[in-house]
Design an enzyme around this catalytic site. Structure first.
Site, PDB file in Angstrom:
ATOM      1  N   SER A   1       0.805  -1.216   0.000  1.00  0.00           N
ATOM      2  CA  SER A   1       0.000   0.000   0.000  1.00  0.00           C
ATOM      3  C   SER A   1       0.838   1.266   0.000  1.00  0.00           C
ATOM      4  O   SER A   1       1.935   1.309   0.566  1.00  0.00           O
ATOM      5  CB  SER A   1      -0.907   0.026   1.241  1.00  0.00           C
ATOM      6  OG  SER A   1      -1.837  -1.024   1.204  1.00  0.00           O
TER       7      SER A   1
ATOM      8  N   ILE B   1      -6.325   8.206   1.866  1.00  0.00           N
ATOM      9  CA  ILE B   1      -6.614   7.261   0.811  1.00  0.00           C
ATOM     10  C   ILE B   1      -5.459   6.283   0.712  1.00  0.00           C
ATOM     11  O   ILE B   1      -4.313   6.667   0.437  1.00  0.00           O
ATOM     12  CB  ILE B   1      -6.809   7.974  -0.562  1.00  0.00           C
ATOM     13  CG1 ILE B   1      -7.778   9.151  -0.443  1.00  0.00           C
ATOM     14  CG2 ILE B   1      -7.244   6.959  -1.620  1.00  0.00           C
ATOM     15  CD1 ILE B   1      -9.185   8.795  -0.014  1.00  0.00           C
ATOM     16  N   GLU B   2      -5.751   5.020   0.963  1.00  0.00           N
ATOM     17  CA  GLU B   2      -4.771   3.951   0.818  1.00  0.00           C
ATOM     18  C   GLU B   2      -4.953   3.362  -0.581  1.00  0.00           C
ATOM     19  O   GLU B   2      -6.074   3.031  -0.981  1.00  0.00           O
ATOM     20  CB  GLU B   2      -5.009   2.882   1.881  1.00  0.00           C
ATOM     21  CG  GLU B   2      -4.070   1.714   1.800  1.00  0.00           C
ATOM     22  CD  GLU B   2      -4.336   0.669   2.877  1.00  0.00           C
ATOM     23  OE1 GLU B   2      -3.715  -0.413   2.809  1.00  0.00           O
ATOM     24  OE2 GLU B   2      -5.164   0.910   3.799  1.00  0.00           O
ATOM     25  N   ILE B   3      -3.871   3.241  -1.316  1.00  0.00           N
ATOM     26  CA  ILE B   3      -3.896   2.634  -2.648  1.00  0.00           C
ATOM     27  C   ILE B   3      -3.160   1.306  -2.518  1.00  0.00           C
ATOM     28  O   ILE B   3      -1.970   1.280  -2.222  1.00  0.00           O
ATOM     29  CB  ILE B   3      -3.191   3.540  -3.690  1.00  0.00           C
ATOM     30  CG1 ILE B   3      -3.818   4.941  -3.668  1.00  0.00           C
ATOM     31  CG2 ILE B   3      -3.256   2.906  -5.065  1.00  0.00           C
ATOM     32  CD1 ILE B   3      -2.958   5.987  -4.333  1.00  0.00           C
TER      33      ILE B   3
END
Length: 130
Positions: free
Chosen positions: A111, A122-124
């Site tokens: 992440s 916002i975690e991607i």
């Protein structure tokens, strides 16, 4: 009750247009026309929706205390991590943490973390072997 999935989330934002541009341009989320208006913008996020609203949206169907910048959510990306980092850098989006190895709903993932214009976290995530 047999819960299947989350259908949509609603983020409370300060500026609908600015937030819409961020999610549309940075994350390539299509803006849906059917629900758009002066007080609600809907974007497609995979098989789910993200709706953007202002705190003063005139409806009783919202959280008791809608607060700008209080969300913390994870989106799953289908690109490799280097391409994501390059993409975020091209939009001058600061990566505030990561890459970090995590365990998500479908197993091991890596992440990155960014803030949206309202400081929502916002975690991607990119899943291993997916």
């Amino acid at each position: 009750m047999k819960v299947r999935r989350i259908d949509h989330i609603v983020l409370t934002v300060a500026d609908l247009e600015k937030s819409m541009r961020f999610y549309h341009e940075v994350f390539d989320m299509p803006v849906l026309k059917e629900q758009n208006g002066d007080d609600l913008i809907t974007l497609r996020c995979g098989h789910q929706l993200i709706r953007l609203q202002k705190a003063e949206r005139p409806t009783d169907l919202k959280a008791a205390k809608p607060t700008i910048g209080s969300a913390d959510l994870c989106i799953v990306a289908g690109d490799n991590l280097d391409d994501i980092i390059h993409h975020l850098n091209s939009y001058y989006i600061e990566i505030i943490a990561g890459p970090i190895e995590k365990h998500g709903a479908e197993g091991q993932m890596t992440s990155l973390y960014v803030h949206d214009p309202d400081n929502n976290l916002i975690e991607i995530a990119v899943y291993k072997n997916k």
